[in-house]
Design an enzyme around this catalytic site. Sequence first.
Site, short mmCIF file in Angstrom:
data_model
loop_
_atom_site.label_atom_id
_atom_site.label_comp_id
_atom_site.label_asym_id
_atom_site.label_seq_id
_atom_site.Cartn_x
_atom_site.Cartn_y
_atom_site.Cartn_z
N GLY A 215 -1.39 -4.45 8.63
CA GLY A 215 -0.20 -3.60 8.61
C GLY A 215 -0.48 -2.20 8.14
CE LYS A 216 0.09 -2.26 2.06
NZ LYS A 216 0.32 -3.64 2.55
CB CYS A 335 2.95 -6.44 -3.20
SG CYS A 335 1.97 -7.89 -2.78
#
Length: 393
Positions: A215-216, A335
């Site tokens: 995703g990143k 996170c």
Amino acid sequence: MTPSARLQAAIDIIDQVTFAARSGGAAADTLIARYFKTRRYAGSKDRRAVRELAYAAIRRAGEVPESGRAALIGLARDRPELLALFDGSPHCPAPIAPGEIAAPAGIAPAWLVDKLAGTLGPDELPALLGRAPLDLRVNRLKATRDAIMVELPDAVPGSLSPDALRLPEGTNVETLPAFNQGRIEVQDEGSQLIAAACGATPGANVVDLCAGAGGKTLALAAAMRGEGHLIACDVDRARLSRLPARAERAGAHNIQLRLLDAGRERAGLGDLAAAADIVLIDAPCSGTGTWRRNPEARWRLTPARLDRLRETQAQVLAIGATLVKPGGRLVYAVCSLLDEEGKAQVDAFLAVNPGWAPADPLSAGRRHGLGRRLTPAYDATDGFFIAALTAPC
């Protein structure tokens, strides 16, 4: 399905979720999908109602409940309209017996609440178990946010990331042409800021050291306009194997994959020593910042597992530092809202690595130690700790 049958289905699902939490099994969303795969009679409204009941009961129970029934009795004590559904009819839960114990309400297991209460305000703790929004990242390689907003009139622009949009809950993103054409990706707005903290530009040499499914990595590729070298690394073959198809859809053609052997990462990265302009470490962590999406994750975490994660984080930081060229940037993110995984990791790294200097590449979030912290309560994002460090010249 009758309302009582839906309640029994939620009980059955939570029994599976609690067993998986204790034994290291599949996540709740996976278990729910499996449950309905073998129950074709359940319509879309049934599946939605059962899912909502199950997640509401999971969010309410701080400790792992003794059973799915105890979890739903606890929810029914808060929502009296559910009490009548314990009626004992076929395929439905038996009536509640006098004195039957319900799962107690709470934010998380007591040892975790103690840790979080030391660093978060009382107004921040309940927000960790709210409903997560549906955020998108507009892919700059193929679109602009303004253009996507015309196409998706229900979308609201994010306030922290210039590429963020927020859609109404329940939107089926995978059916949208913009998604299938690679012009948007599902990504929490806070997660987008991790990529933004890297400051990647076209032509840079960038290493995403814990890329996962990418995703990143895709956000970095968009910031680089597809120019330069972007190496996505991970030790998890299954997760990393999802990236090529996503990159193809996004039009990100400057990504190279590198599968690393766990425990032998340095050997697999030897050719990149002191060569990267930017190294991103989105480190394995407890996920305390993502409980809105995975509320049962708080039942899986133990003090021993947290200790192992802290050791891994320190190791990955040390490895990542060797890849940054003089004057380059190392970005560390988790996170998690536990200080030992964020603030304390950066402090410990700097204590044994003189010459590295903290940077502050973000205006979003609040300063926390030498980094920034985002929380659901104050930033309406998942919870993150993000820090950037500059290598000595």
